[in-house]
Design an enzyme around this catalytic site. Structure first.
Site, PDB file in Angstrom:
ATOM      1  N   CYS A 244       0.861  -1.196   0.000  1.00 38.38           N
ATOM      2  CA  CYS A 244       0.000   0.000   0.000  1.00 38.38           C
ATOM      3  C   CYS A 244       0.894   1.241   0.000  1.00 38.38           C
ATOM      4  CB  CYS A 244      -0.962  -0.004   1.173  1.00 38.38           C
ATOM      5  SG  CYS A 244      -1.942  -1.524   1.339  1.00 38.38           S
ATOM      6  N   ALA A 245       1.802   1.278  -0.981  1.00 34.86           N
ATOM      7  CA  ALA A 245       2.941   2.196  -0.953  1.00 34.86           C
ATOM      8  C   ALA A 245       2.599   3.647  -1.265  1.00 34.86           C
ATOM      9  CB  ALA A 245       4.007   1.714  -1.938  1.00 34.86           C
ATOM     10  N   ALA A 246       1.615   3.895  -2.119  1.00 35.42           N
ATOM     11  CA  ALA A 246       1.317   5.281  -2.498  1.00 35.42           C
ATOM     12  C   ALA A 246       0.804   6.045  -1.273  1.00 35.42           C
ATOM     13  CB  ALA A 246       0.282   5.288  -3.622  1.00 35.42           C
ATOM     14  N   PRO A 247       1.145   7.341  -1.156  1.00 31.49           N
ATOM     15  CA  PRO A 247       1.784   8.218  -2.142  1.00 31.49           C
ATOM     16  C   PRO A 247       3.303   8.114  -2.251  1.00 31.49           C
ATOM     17  CG  PRO A 247       1.267   9.464  -0.192  1.00 31.49           C
ATOM     18  CD  PRO A 247       0.709   8.094   0.044  1.00 31.49           C
ATOM     19  N   LYS A 250       7.196   6.658   2.219  1.00 31.20           N
ATOM     20  CA  LYS A 250       7.914   5.582   2.901  1.00 31.20           C
ATOM     21  C   LYS A 250       8.801   4.813   1.920  1.00 31.20           C
ATOM     22  CE  LYS A 250       4.213   5.263   6.329  1.00 31.20           C
ATOM     23  NZ  LYS A 250       3.421   6.354   5.723  1.00 31.20           N
ATOM     24  N   CYS A 360      -2.837   5.563   9.757  1.00 34.85           N
ATOM     25  CA  CYS A 360      -2.970   6.981  10.133  1.00 34.85           C
ATOM     26  C   CYS A 360      -4.374   7.212  10.698  1.00 34.85           C
ATOM     27  CB  CYS A 360      -2.679   7.897   8.953  1.00 34.85           C
ATOM     28  SG  CYS A 360      -3.654   7.578   7.471  1.00 34.85           S
TER      29      CYS A 360
END
EC number: 2.1.1.176
Length: 427
Positions: A244-247, A250, A360
């Protein structure tokens, strides 16, 4: 902002469109910014429309409380939104009173659905200008159901401290490609150095025009959002999976640390932005557009980072719309998604490897409860507690079990709300 009297009705109509979209559904604000009504404005008018919409969202609770005291019965939504931005202009953006009232009346008069209410708009706004409301009351800034949840989870004092931050426009936080550049960049960007390090600057405007942007020295990333990747403590050459890399903030951190990164996200469009940022930074990663839970790849990794989809209630300082678009049912629905993704992430961790889970969100069902349930399902994983201050986290955010509950008021000037847990797979 006395120049606002010179900005016309189109900018204010765009602000109302942004406001209405943000309140109607999740991601509605971003969608409104792509519409011609906003995009076709002159740059100054776009800036004003966005500032007005955000000022209204940051104080929506107190604004609505003030209006309820003046309205015998609710008028149509279009009229309510005209009144909302009228108050935000007068009391938040400090638009001259006559301009706030006159432009609001003109907005009402400009459309058949609101024309009959222009007298109401005039009377309500003038009355509130004579008896100014308190638009900073913490107990009104947050939706009641969320304030009740936060009070139950963290105590009434903490809940009100978090709510008080809703009204404040946050500074901009920057992560660095190289920590060695912190002092130099802090000077160039007029920034404070936070633990991590993260730079925090009060600069405004187009970040692409800021010093060292073009050389790829930094990227925008909230101080809290930078902590999970640091807790992975990756070493040069290690294989790391960013789910779940976007945006992409990280992913950039992990690549800058020397890891061999695979970044997976369901959105090919958002991954395009990740690739652009990697190129700007002079970094590289393998980019994969796929559902994180169903990705068909047998590889295992030294470290896995899962920043799971969540209610995002912890991001309200920069995205106040999430408070008003969120629904209690969202938390339960997303908890199921998070559980499935955690199980998928666990399968991809090598024996002896690390897994960092983060959201978050300020909701315990998406954080503490997820990890407790995960550990009951996966006896081969144990918590790897964070040390006090590790990753740049405030010590107040460290829980007894070594996980992090990063609350917005734990850092002077605020931070995004996160839950972060580091686990290790036993050999």
């Amino acid at each position: 902002m006395t120049e606002d009297r010179d900005i016309g009705l189109p900018a204010r109509r765009a602000a109302i469109d942004i406001l209405a979209s943000a309140l109607a559904r999740r991601a509605g604000l971003d969608e409104a910014l792509t519409r011609p009504a906003f995009r076709n404005l002159e740059p100054r008018d776009r800036g004003f429309a966005m500032a007005l919409a955000m000022a209204t969202l940051r104080r929506l609770g107190p604004i609505d409380r003030a209006l309820q005291g003046r309205l015998a019965k609710p008028p149509p939504d279009g009229v309510v939104n005209i009144l909302r931005i009228g108050l935000a202009q007068a009391f938040v953006l400090e638009t001259p009173a006559f301009a706030a009232v006159t432009t609001s009346v003109d907005l009402a008069a400009s459309h058949s659905s609101t024309r009959a209410f222009k007298g109401l708009v005039n009377g309500v706004l003038r009355g509130l200008l004579r008896e100014p409301p308190d638009l900073n009351a913490p107990d009104a800034l947050c939706p009641p159901w969320l304030l009740a949840r936060w009070s139950a989870a963290f105590g009434a004092e903490a809940a009100l401290a978090m709510a008080a931050l809703i009204a404040d426009e946050p500074a901009t936080d920057l992560s660095l490609k190289s920590a060695a550049d912190a002092e130099r960049l802090a000077g160039e960007l007029e920034a404070e150095i936070l633990p991590g390090p993260t730079l925090r600057t009060a600069r405004k405007g187009d970040v692409a025009a800021w010093p060292a942007y073009g050389e790829g020295a930094w990227w925008v990333q909230d101080a809290s959002a930078a902590i999970p990747a640091r807790l992975l403590d990756v070493q040069t050459g290690e294989s790391v999976l960013d789910l779940c890399a976007a945006p992409g903030g990280k992913t950039l951190q992990l690549a800058a640390a020397g890891a061999q990164v695979v970044a997976v996200d369901r959105s090919a469009a958002r991954l395009t932005r990740v690739k652009e940022n990697l190129d700007r930074m002079g970094l590289s990663a393998e980019i994969v557009a796929a559902e994180a839970g169903d990705w068909d790849d047998a590889r295992t990794f030294d470290a896995v980072l899962l920043d799971a989809p969540c209610s995002a209630t912890g991001t309200y300082r920069r995205h106040p719309d999430v408070l008003w678009a969120a629904r209690p049912s969202d938390v339960a629905a997303l908890a199921g998604v998070q559980s499935r993704l955690l199980d998928s992430a666990a399968r991809r961790v090598k024996p002896g490897g690390r897994l960092v889970y983060c959201v978050c969100s300020l909701e315990p069902e998406e954080g503490e409860a997820q990890i407790a349930a995960f550990l009951s399902r996966h006896g081969d994983f144990k918590l790897a507690p964070a040390a006090p201050g590790e990753g740049g986290a405030p010590e107040a955010s460290l829980l007894a079990d070594g996980t992090l509950r990063l609350l917005p008021h734990h850092r002077p000037g605020g931070q995004d709300g996160f839950y972060v847990a580091r686990l290790r797979r036993e050999v």
